[in-house]
Design a protein around this motif. Structure first.
Motif, short mmCIF file in Angstrom:
data_model
loop_
_atom_site.label_atom_id
_atom_site.label_comp_id
_atom_site.label_asym_id
_atom_site.label_seq_id
_atom_site.Cartn_x
_atom_site.Cartn_y
_atom_site.Cartn_z
N LEU A 80 0.81 -1.21 0.00
CA LEU A 80 0.00 0.00 0.00
C LEU A 80 0.85 1.27 0.00
N LEU A 81 2.03 1.21 0.60
CA LEU A 81 2.88 2.39 0.71
C LEU A 81 4.01 2.41 -0.32
N ALA A 82 4.10 1.35 -1.12
CA ALA A 82 5.15 1.25 -2.15
C ALA A 82 6.55 1.42 -1.55
N ILE A 83 6.81 0.66 -0.47
CA ILE A 83 8.12 0.69 0.17
C ILE A 83 8.76 -0.68 0.03
N SER A 84 10.07 -0.74 0.16
CA SER A 84 10.79 -2.01 0.05
C SER A 84 12.03 -1.96 0.93
N PHE A 85 12.57 -3.14 1.23
CA PHE A 85 13.70 -3.24 2.13
C PHE A 85 14.71 -4.24 1.59
N ASP A 86 15.99 -3.97 1.85
CA ASP A 86 17.06 -4.86 1.41
C ASP A 86 17.11 -6.13 2.25
N ASP A 87 16.68 -6.04 3.51
CA ASP A 87 16.79 -7.14 4.44
C ASP A 87 15.42 -7.71 4.77
N LEU A 88 15.42 -8.85 5.46
CA LEU A 88 14.18 -9.53 5.79
C LEU A 88 13.58 -9.11 7.12
N TRP A 89 14.38 -8.49 7.98
CA TRP A 89 13.95 -8.29 9.35
C TRP A 89 12.93 -7.18 9.60
N PRO A 90 12.85 -6.08 8.82
CA PRO A 90 11.97 -4.97 9.21
C PRO A 90 10.50 -5.34 9.41
N LEU A 91 9.91 -6.11 8.49
CA LEU A 91 8.48 -6.41 8.60
C LEU A 91 8.15 -7.32 9.78
N PRO A 92 8.80 -8.48 9.95
CA PRO A 92 8.47 -9.31 11.11
C PRO A 92 8.73 -8.64 12.44
N LEU A 93 9.83 -7.92 12.56
CA LEU A 93 10.14 -7.26 13.83
C LEU A 93 9.19 -6.10 14.10
N THR A 94 8.77 -5.40 13.05
CA THR A 94 7.80 -4.32 13.23
C THR A 94 6.47 -4.89 13.71
N ALA A 95 6.03 -5.99 13.12
CA ALA A 95 4.79 -6.63 13.56
C ALA A 95 4.89 -7.09 15.00
N LEU A 96 6.04 -7.68 15.36
CA LEU A 96 6.26 -8.12 16.74
C LEU A 96 6.19 -6.95 17.70
N ALA A 97 6.86 -5.85 17.36
CA ALA A 97 6.88 -4.69 18.25
C ALA A 97 5.50 -4.06 18.40
N ALA A 98 4.75 -3.95 17.30
CA ALA A 98 3.43 -3.34 17.35
C ALA A 98 2.48 -4.16 18.21
N SER A 99 2.50 -5.48 18.02
CA SER A 99 1.64 -6.35 18.81
C SER A 99 2.06 -6.38 20.27
N PRO A 134 1.99 -11.53 20.11
CA PRO A 134 3.10 -10.96 19.32
C PRO A 134 3.79 -11.98 18.42
N LEU A 135 3.84 -13.25 18.89
CA LEU A 135 4.45 -14.28 18.05
C LEU A 135 3.56 -14.57 16.84
N LEU A 136 2.25 -14.58 17.06
CA LEU A 136 1.33 -14.78 15.94
C LEU A 136 1.40 -13.62 14.95
N ALA A 137 1.70 -12.43 15.47
CA ALA A 137 1.79 -11.25 14.59
C ALA A 137 2.94 -11.37 13.60
N MET A 138 3.94 -12.15 13.95
CA MET A 138 5.10 -12.29 13.08
C MET A 138 4.84 -13.25 11.91
N LEU A 139 3.80 -14.08 12.02
CA LEU A 139 3.59 -15.13 11.03
C LEU A 139 3.32 -14.62 9.61
N PRO A 140 2.42 -13.62 9.42
CA PRO A 140 2.13 -13.21 8.03
C PRO A 140 3.35 -12.71 7.27
N THR A 141 4.29 -12.09 7.94
CA THR A 141 5.50 -11.62 7.25
C THR A 141 6.69 -12.54 7.50
#
Length: 242
Positions: free
Chosen positions: A49-68, A91-98
């Protein structure tokens, strides 16, 4: 390196995931766990939705973990403790989609043979000299080879005389190399005449130019269409692993 703007946008978007998790805790343990999954889905939607991208794998799962985790912690702070410790599974379940797509991609994804950078969202090349998969940061664009082969002077073309004779006929016994200007009669380095313009190039200069004549652009037969020059073909990688 990840773009700071994209990280900031992701952090702001994560507040929506935090709100989702916090709101879901009002429906008890089941709501909290479901909220964790929903929080992960919200974060998973961010790159799309925001047209963003990352070189590494960690931003999305860790962001979901932190938010939850923040949502569950706020729930505990305001006194909703009747759900027990199972609510911390949210919070662990929040990490699953990403996290699951990231793990799958990591298991099958390629990395640069030199710097080990993921080849997911950068230009990638197959070096014709060493056959390693190379990222754009380790690729010598003007030389069409990887940085390691450039530094170590790795040869591209075979050294056997039979290979050269099959493509050029007899070697030149007179004249100068059109690049390094060495004389065919004064050096032990064989020189071969271009099939297009006829000018000499020594073996070293033919190799240095990837089998291409520096004057007319003629290419040694069987070189242009073979795997030797496959490093010239490149394409951007998909910018999303999800």
């Amino acid at each position: 390196m990840n773009n700071l703007r994209d990280l900031v946008l992701l952090a702001l978007w994560a507040m929506l995931g935090f709100a989702t998790q916090l709101t879901a805790t009002h429906w008890g343990l089941a709501g909290a766990l479901a909220g964790g999954v929903l929080c992960g889905i919200v974060v998973w939607l961010a790159p799309k939705l925001l047209a963003i991208s990352f070189d590494d794998l960690w931003p999305l799962p860790l962001t979901a973990l932190a938010a939850s985790l923040l949502g569950v912690a706020c729930c505990r702070i305001v006194g909703q403790t009747n759900m027990g410790y199972l609510m911390w599974l949210a919070p662990l379940l929040a990490m699953l989609p990403t996290g699951i797509p990231a793990v799958v991609w990591l298991a099958r994804g390629q990395r640069c043979g030199l710097c080990k950078r993921a080849l997911r969202n950068v230009l990638a090349f197959s070096c014709p000299r060493c056959s390693m998969h190379i990222c754009e940061y380790c690729w010598e664009f003007g030389r069409e080879r990887c940085r390691l082969c450039e530094e170590n002077h790795i040869a591209l073309l075979p050294a056997e005389s039979a290979w050269w004779i099959d493509r050029f006929g007899e070697r030149r016994a007179a004249g100068d190399c059109s690049l390094c200007r060495t004389s065919a009669g004064a050096t032990h380095t064989p020189q071969w005449g271009c099939g297009g313009c006829g000018h000499n190039q020594c073996v070293s200069c033919w190799d240095d130019c990837n089998g291409v004549c520096s004057r007319c652009g003629w290419v040694i037969p069987d070189v242009e269409d073979s795997n030797i020059n496959q490093g010239r073909n490149h394409s951007p990688k998909d910018r999303s692993y999800a």
